[in-house]
Write an enzyme that holds these catalytic residues in place. Structure first.
Site, short mmCIF file in Angstrom:
data_model
loop_
_atom_site.label_atom_id
_atom_site.label_comp_id
_atom_site.label_asym_id
_atom_site.label_seq_id
_atom_site.Cartn_x
_atom_site.Cartn_y
_atom_site.Cartn_z
N GLY A 37 47.42 43.39 35.61
CA GLY A 37 47.61 41.22 34.03
C GLY A 37 47.69 42.12 32.65
O GLY A 37 47.10 41.88 32.12
N GLU A 77 40.76 40.56 38.67
CA GLU A 77 41.22 38.94 38.30
C GLU A 77 42.46 39.07 38.44
O GLU A 77 43.15 37.99 38.61
CB GLU A 77 40.44 38.58 37.46
CG GLU A 77 41.73 38.80 36.42
CD GLU A 77 41.37 40.39 35.28
OE1 GLU A 77 41.95 40.43 34.23
OE2 GLU A 77 40.52 41.24 35.61
N ASP A 78 43.44 40.06 38.22
CA ASP A 78 44.70 39.83 37.40
C ASP A 78 45.36 39.92 39.55
O ASP A 78 45.69 39.44 39.19
CB ASP A 78 45.24 41.21 36.83
CG ASP A 78 44.75 42.42 36.95
OD1 ASP A 78 43.76 42.80 38.34
OD2 ASP A 78 45.18 43.64 36.86
N ASN A 79 44.73 41.31 40.48
CA ASN A 79 45.15 41.06 41.64
C ASN A 79 45.24 39.98 42.07
O ASN A 79 45.43 39.65 42.83
CB ASN A 79 45.23 42.45 42.55
CG ASN A 79 45.21 42.52 43.24
OD1 ASN A 79 46.66 43.15 44.11
ND2 ASN A 79 44.35 41.99 44.20
#
Length: 409
Positions: free
Chosen positions: A229, A254-256
């Site tokens: 991210g 959260e990016d994944n």
């Protein structure tokens, strides 16, 4: 008369079984080694096609380019912050651009740095948004939520405060999105530079060789979402359709999870030939180890199989296993094979770094030393990481649940 199995017969059966098991293990190792060398080959092909021969701008009317909101979450003053943040103002983009800086604390010293940059570019639409929401345990999501809510454009570029991008990055990213309507995520590989300590050199050696190489290879196959991210473009409307940014506040990575949600909803991912450059500003050896452990431990609960497979992508372990397998099957010298294996791996990593960076490191000697230490530390740090379930991030300790969510301790 029933046959009698003697002790000698039993011993021969046991030895034959052991030899068959050893043969099977050796051939399995060679298959895995061949697959890893295939990934290395693929990464160099992607490097040549995308980063050495960078895609030129598409000749299209300026009105075709959508408006973009650049969201920069900020906390504290990073090393080289003025250069990294200013790169958003220097994008050569024909369409309208809005830049939103998300800051939690009204007393954050970064606000002065941001304000000075905004003052130098009065024609750029840029604002500082101050305040913190509380939709989960992820501090980055809590900080960014206000920017998502106030963004004027559907196309968002989430870019961490310590990331520098070249002036053409946004336009090349938008060109890809305009050429493929099912393309929903553009991401840029992280590239570490300008280390200020030996710990920073270790981080630099990891990010610009092993991590960057595997990142390119995995994404080249395009069979699943694989993104970080640090610098991502996606549509706010697409994210809203999978729950909105607030729904990802329960995850540390959260990016994944955003990438996986968009992937499973039908939005494909790709990269441009641009780098998300960040300073290697790690100050101590313990900080480097803590960061590597946090990364592995986080991945363990989000991409479990890939995390457990990870040691077989590291040179020393795979080289040792391959040397034994070739010695067992073909009678080759284990020492000679291991030396050849490591020499080839090292040479390809040095070529990879030079070609993606388009220049040499400040000191080849220190870069090589940091590469050797990084390779030697990889397996021990992985073992430590895989045996625990807590991480420390931004001064807080978190514990993982089996579903990838975390709780604050």
């Amino acid at each position: 008369m029933p046959s009698v199995i003697t002790a000698a017969d039993a011993t021969r059966v046991s030895l034959n079984s052991s030899l068959i098991s050893a043969d099977l293990a050796a051939y399995t190792i060679l298959v895995l080694a061949a697959f890893q060398w295939l990934l290395i080959f693929v990464s160099h092909c992607v490097l040549q096609r995308r980063y050495v021969r960078r895609r030129p701008f598409v000749d299209r009317p300026a009105d075709d380019y959508p408006g973009v909101t650049i969201i920069r979450p900020v906390k504290g003053v990073d090393h080289g912050m003025q250069r990294t943040l200013e790169s958003s103002f220097l994008q050569e983009y024909p369409g309208p651009v809005e830049i939103l800086f998300a800051v939690e604390d009204p007393d954050d010293l970064a606000i002065e740095v941001i304000s000075n940059i905004i003052a130098r570019y009065p024609k750029v639409q840029a604002r500082v948004l101050i305040g913190k929401d509380n939709v989960g345990i992820n501090p980055k999501v809590n900080n960014m939520l206000k920017a998502f809510d106030q963004a004027h454009n559907d196309l968002l570029w989430i870019c961490d405060s310590n990331v520098y991008t070249d002036p053409g990055t946004l336009r090349r990213s938008a060109d890809l999105l305009l050429d493929n309507k099912r393309l929903g995520v553009i991401h840029h590989v992280v590239f570490s530079e300008s280390p200020t300590s030996f710990a920073g050199m270790l981080d630099n050696a990891f990010l610009v060789t092993n991590h960057c190489r595997m990142y390119l290879a995995i994404n080249a196959f395009g069979i699943a979402s694989c993104l970080m991210g640090k610098s991502n473009l996606y549509y706010k409307s697409a994210l809203d359709n999978v729950g909105g940014i607030a729904s990802f506040g329960q995850y540390l990575a959260e990016d994944n999870m955003i990438g996986q949600a968009l992937w499973h909803s039908g939005w494909s991912h790709t990269m441009t030939g641009d780098l998300a450059r960040q300073p290697a500003d790690i100050g101590s050896f313990s900080e480097y180890c803590s960061r590597r452990i946090r990364w592995v431990r986080t991945r363990k609960y989000n991409v479990t199989f890939a995390t457990f497979y990870e040691p077989l992508t590291e040179s020393i372990l795979l080289g040792s296993l391959t040397s034994w397998a070739l010695g067992h099957i073909f009678g080759l010298s284990i020492v000679a094979t291991f030396t050849t294996f490591m020499s080839c791996w090292f040479a390809l990593d040095m070529v990879f770094f030079y070609r993606i960076n388009h220049k040499s490191p400040p000191s080849w000697l220190w870069f090589v030393l940091s590469w050797i230490c990084r390779e030697a530390l990889a397996l021990p740090l992985w073992v430590v990481a895989i045996t625990g379930d807590t991480v420390v991030w931004r001064g807080q300790r978190f514990q993982f649940h089996l579903n990838g969510t975390v709780k604050v301790l």
